[in-house]
Design a protein around this motif. Structure first.
Motif, PDB file in Angstrom:
ATOM      1  N   VAL A  48       0.847  -1.185   0.000  1.00 14.05           N
ATOM      2  CA  VAL A  48       0.000   0.000   0.000  1.00 14.05           C
ATOM      3  C   VAL A  48       0.883   1.235   0.000  1.00 14.05           C
ATOM      4  O   VAL A  48       1.783   1.361   0.814  1.00 14.05           O
ATOM      5  CB  VAL A  48      -0.900   0.011   1.240  1.00 14.05           C
ATOM      6  CG1 VAL A  48      -1.822   1.214   1.213  1.00 14.05           C
ATOM      7  CG2 VAL A  48      -1.700  -1.275   1.305  1.00 14.05           C
ATOM      8  N   THR A  50       2.226   4.761   0.774  1.00 10.60           N
ATOM      9  CA  THR A  50       2.068   5.708   1.874  1.00 10.60           C
ATOM     10  C   THR A  50       2.342   7.099   1.353  1.00 10.60           C
ATOM     11  O   THR A  50       3.317   7.335   0.675  1.00 10.60           O
ATOM     12  CB  THR A  50       3.046   5.375   3.009  1.00 10.60           C
ATOM     13  OG1 THR A  50       2.801   4.043   3.426  1.00 10.60           O
ATOM     14  CG2 THR A  50       2.844   6.329   4.170  1.00 10.60           C
ATOM     15  N   ARG A 232      -5.252   1.930  -4.440  1.00  8.32           N
ATOM     16  CA  ARG A 232      -4.434   0.842  -3.904  1.00  8.32           C
ATOM     17  C   ARG A 232      -4.809  -0.485  -4.557  1.00  8.32           C
ATOM     18  O   ARG A 232      -3.935  -1.312  -4.839  1.00  8.32           O
ATOM     19  CB  ARG A 232      -4.601   0.759  -2.387  1.00  8.32           C
ATOM     20  CG  ARG A 232      -4.013   1.933  -1.635  1.00  8.32           C
ATOM     21  CD  ARG A 232      -3.937   1.656  -0.136  1.00  8.32           C
ATOM     22  NE  ARG A 232      -5.241   1.460   0.460  1.00  8.32           N
ATOM     23  CZ  ARG A 232      -5.986   2.429   0.977  1.00  8.32           C
ATOM     24  NH1 ARG A 232      -5.553   3.683   0.942  1.00  8.32           N
ATOM     25  NH2 ARG A 232      -7.155   2.167   1.526  1.00  8.32           N
ATOM     26  N   GLN A 380      -2.864   6.773   7.344  1.00  2.00           N
ATOM     27  CA  GLN A 380      -1.573   6.112   7.205  1.00  2.00           C
ATOM     28  C   GLN A 380      -1.549   4.737   7.848  1.00  2.00           C
ATOM     29  O   GLN A 380      -0.995   3.800   7.282  1.00  2.00           O
ATOM     30  CB  GLN A 380      -0.468   6.970   7.826  1.00  2.00           C
ATOM     31  CG  GLN A 380       0.040   8.089   6.921  1.00  2.00           C
ATOM     32  CD  GLN A 380       1.286   8.732   7.479  1.00  2.00           C
ATOM     33  OE1 GLN A 380       1.225   9.495   8.436  1.00  2.00           O
ATOM     34  NE2 GLN A 380       2.421   8.428   6.883  1.00  2.00           N
ATOM     35  N   MET A 384      -4.135   1.224   6.161  1.00  2.00           N
ATOM     36  CA  MET A 384      -3.200   0.145   5.842  1.00  2.00           C
ATOM     37  C   MET A 384      -3.661  -1.160   6.494  1.00  2.00           C
ATOM     38  O   MET A 384      -3.649  -2.227   5.861  1.00  2.00           O
ATOM     39  CB  MET A 384      -1.801   0.507   6.320  1.00  2.00           C
ATOM     40  CG  MET A 384      -0.765  -0.589   6.060  1.00  2.00           C
ATOM     41  SD  MET A 384       0.785  -0.353   6.949  1.00  2.00           S
ATOM     42  CE  MET A 384       0.260  -0.691   8.628  1.00  2.00           C
ATOM     43  N   ASP A 387      -6.595  -2.557   4.710  1.00  2.00           N
ATOM     44  CA  ASP A 387      -6.155  -3.199   3.479  1.00  2.00           C
ATOM     45  C   ASP A 387      -5.673  -4.621   3.730  1.00  2.00           C
ATOM     46  O   ASP A 387      -5.999  -5.553   2.995  1.00  2.00           O
ATOM     47  CB  ASP A 387      -5.028  -2.384   2.858  1.00  2.00           C
ATOM     48  CG  ASP A 387      -5.488  -1.618   1.639  1.00  2.00           C
ATOM     49  OD1 ASP A 387      -6.708  -1.572   1.395  1.00  2.00           O
ATOM     50  OD2 ASP A 387      -4.638  -1.049   0.941  1.00  2.00           O
ATOM     51  N   TYR A 388      -4.893  -4.781   4.772  1.00  2.00           N
ATOM     52  CA  TYR A 388      -4.343  -6.098   5.047  1.00  2.00           C
ATOM     53  C   TYR A 388      -5.403  -7.068   5.580  1.00  2.00           C
ATOM     54  O   TYR A 388      -5.315  -8.272   5.333  1.00  2.00           O
ATOM     55  CB  TYR A 388      -3.163  -5.988   6.015  1.00  2.00           C
ATOM     56  CG  TYR A 388      -1.867  -5.733   5.287  1.00  2.00           C
ATOM     57  CD1 TYR A 388      -1.215  -6.752   4.618  1.00  2.00           C
ATOM     58  CD2 TYR A 388      -1.325  -4.455   5.226  1.00  2.00           C
ATOM     59  CE1 TYR A 388      -0.042  -6.518   3.930  1.00  2.00           C
ATOM     60  CE2 TYR A 388      -0.155  -4.203   4.538  1.00  2.00           C
ATOM     61  CZ  TYR A 388       0.479  -5.239   3.886  1.00  2.00           C
ATOM     62  OH  TYR A 388       1.642  -5.004   3.179  1.00  2.00           O
ATOM     63  N   ASP A 477       6.819  -4.293   3.525  1.00  2.00           N
ATOM     64  CA  ASP A 477       5.861  -3.203   3.349  1.00  2.00           C
ATOM     65  C   ASP A 477       5.309  -2.722   4.694  1.00  2.00           C
ATOM     66  O   ASP A 477       5.214  -1.525   4.947  1.00  2.00           O
ATOM     67  CB  ASP A 477       4.717  -3.671   2.445  1.00  2.00           C
ATOM     68  CG  ASP A 477       3.633  -2.626   2.293  1.00  2.00           C
ATOM     69  OD1 ASP A 477       3.924  -1.546   1.755  1.00  2.00           O
ATOM     70  OD2 ASP A 477       2.497  -2.881   2.727  1.00  2.00           O
ATOM     71  N   GLN A 481       5.847   1.112   6.180  1.00  2.00           N
ATOM     72  CA  GLN A 481       4.743   2.027   6.460  1.00  2.00           C
ATOM     73  C   GLN A 481       4.610   2.325   7.949  1.00  2.00           C
ATOM     74  O   GLN A 481       4.252   3.447   8.326  1.00  2.00           O
ATOM     75  CB  GLN A 481       3.445   1.432   5.910  1.00  2.00           C
ATOM     76  CG  GLN A 481       3.472   1.291   4.400  1.00  2.00           C
ATOM     77  CD  GLN A 481       2.094   1.114   3.828  1.00  2.00           C
ATOM     78  OE1 GLN A 481       1.213   1.931   4.034  1.00  2.00           O
ATOM     79  NE2 GLN A 481       1.898   0.033   3.104  1.00  2.00           N
TER      80      GLN A 481
END
Length: 511
Positions: A48, A50, A232, A380, A384, A387-388, A477, A481
């Motif tokens: 992703v 940042t 993303r 931020q 994230m 997303d995961y 990653d 981030q």
């Protein structure tokens, strides 16, 4: 030949998937299983992106072109957006996008993210960079929808141009995800998840108007979060060595025309309801059917993925709470600043009045900093994590697809045994007229069993490679981030210290 195992009826290999209807929804730094050079495909998923933002005079309006954290005094990384106040809905530039009287451009007073180049091969000269910008509301009422400008920069020879852009609506993104899922999920590929649909968020957008500023602010923030999630999603897809060259993906990026309406993505349609029932059926099947796993790798990975999912969800919930509390603290700080300013105006003593005015000004700066911190918490770190969590869900989907392939294989094995028993009974009874037909059926089911076993072996191998690629990228990653997020928090705290240090002499000077 595998052992006979009773299993549910044969599943349709082209079963339609369903998108979740809600908007809301382990060892995080586990090591990779094998080195990346052992993988069949050399290009991992890109993490992703940042985004960083300058913080001149405590604002987050300007975004630098490059990410740089050379020193504490460098510009602080900012969130994907920074709604420091009610978001504007002024008409903005859409470049090549025609705007008619029924088009309402949803521009915000926040920055647009600058996604890093997505490297598709080992050569750094080959790149595919995708940005999603300029969300615009088209139409009014319940027929309104939001379209996005998808801009692509690449030097890949499979594309006709090096720089191009198209207009896509949200359903087009979901339609692309469905096409890729239908093609590659059965093969064991991990398909990057598209953003979830939200009936509530979509309704707010459709019903938003100029008179309701609070609703406009809420809907605009929702659109900005969705825009960043769509970007993303495309970059994750572009980072995959197979999905990036898929014809449907290339058409989505460069076909300068309106794509056929993806009716299957509608949450409230008849097909959407049927997909919901299918989803419920699959969920029941996941719970009730337990595969006797013979591969220790899958047994360990399943446990690891489940643990990681629980940990990420708990962390995301905690960050969400932190974001809300930080925003509330910023609001209270602003209210305190205004009250102290009023008190300072009525103070007869010059030195005390000046100190109170300076304190009010300092608190106003602190309010802006704390809002920026809350935005970093959300965009931020929180996004994230979201997303995961979605990526873990995609891995679970491909694991379940393997279970379905196993079920089909076992069903074919069960049918083969029945056909063999039927053939044996016919031979014993001397019914030669039906023996040849029974023998033909036995041969057909033997071929199905062989195909089922081959498909199961192939999807198992592919899943291992996909998961190992994901793990190699995830650790690096996540580390990157998280470091950027902590550096931004450090810079915010340093700025707060400077503000209070500059106020301290004024406070001491009070007679």
């Amino acid at each position: 030949m595998a052992d006979i195992k009773e299993s549910p009826p044969l599943f349709d290999t082209n079963e339609t998937k369903v998108d979740d209807l809600d908007d809301d929804d382990e060892d995080i730094f586990a090591s990779a299983v094998q080195d990346q050079n052992q993988l069949e495909d050399s290009s991992p998923y890109n993490g992703v992106s940042t985004i960083q933002a300058e913080l001149p005079k405590l604002t987050l309006r300007d975004a630098p072109e490059e990410n740089s954290f050379s020193s504490v005094s460098s510009p602080a990384p900012g969130p994907l957006s920074s709604p420091l106040g009610p978001m504007s809905t002024d008409i903005g530039d859409l470049h090549d996008v025609p705007i008619n009287d029924n088009t309402d451009v949803l521009s915000t007073n926040v920055m647009q993210p600058q996604s890093p180049d997505v490297v598709l091969t080992d050569s750094s000269d080959v790149f595919l960079k995708i940005t999603v910008t300029s969300p615009q509301k088209i139409g009014d009422g319940m027929g309104a929808y939001v379209a996005y400008k998808v801009e692509t920069k690449t030097n890949m020879p499979i594309f006709r141009k090096r720089n191009f852009s198209v207009i896509r609506r949200f359903s087009d993104f979901l339609g692309l995800h469905d096409k890729l899922t239908d093609k590659y999920l059965r093969n064991g590929r991990i398909i990057p998840p598209a953003p979830e649909k939200s009936v509530i968020g979509t309704t707010k957008i459709k019903m938003s108007g100029d008179k309701n500023q609070e609703q406009n602010s809420s809907s605009t923030e929702f659109i900005e979060k969705r825009r960043a999630a769509l970007e993303r999603y495309l970059n994750r897809t572009a980072a995959h060595p197979v999905l990036s060259v898929d014809p449907d993906f290339r058409e989505f990026l460069e076909a300068d025309m309106e794509l056929p309406k993806a009716t299957n993505t509608s949450a409230l349609s008849g097909k959407g309801v049927m997909r919901l029932f299918n989803k419920v059926g699959e969920t029941v099947n996941k719970i009730t059917y337990k595969m006797d796993e013979t591969d220790k790798w899958f047994e360990e990975k399943t446990s690891q993925i489940d643990s990681l999912d629980v940990q990420l969800r708990a962390l995301h919930s905690a960050v969400d709470t932190l974001t809300n509390q930080r925003r509330e603290l910023a609001t209270c700080t602003g209210a305190t600043a205004r009250s102290i300013a009023v008190l300072g105006h009525g103070e007869p003593g010059a030195s005390l009045g000046r100190a109170l005015a300076q304190l009010a000004e300092t608190l106003e700066k602190v309010e802006v900093i704390r809002r920026a911190q809350s935005n970093s918490d959300l965009y931020q770190f929180g996004e994230m994590l979201r997303d995961y969590v979605a990526l873990i869900g995609a891995i679970k989907d491909v694991f379940h697809e393997r279970v379905k392939v196993f079920q089909n294989w076992q069903h074919a094995q069960m049918m083969l045994n029945k056909k063999r028993e039927q053939k044996a009974r016919l031979e014993q009874s001397g019914r030669t007229d039906k023996t040849s037909q029974a023998a033909t059926e036995v041969i057909e089911w033997e071929a199905k069993v062989d195909r089922g076993q081959e498909e199961f072996d192939n999807i198992s191998k592919m899943i291992k490679k996909e998961v190992e690629r994901f793990e190699l990228v995830r650790v690096e990653d996540f580390k990157k981030q998280l470091t950027e997020y902590l550096e931004s928090m450090l810079q915010y705290q340093n700025q707060l210290i400077k503000y209070w240090e500059s106020f301290l002499p004024e406070a001491r000077a009070v007679a």
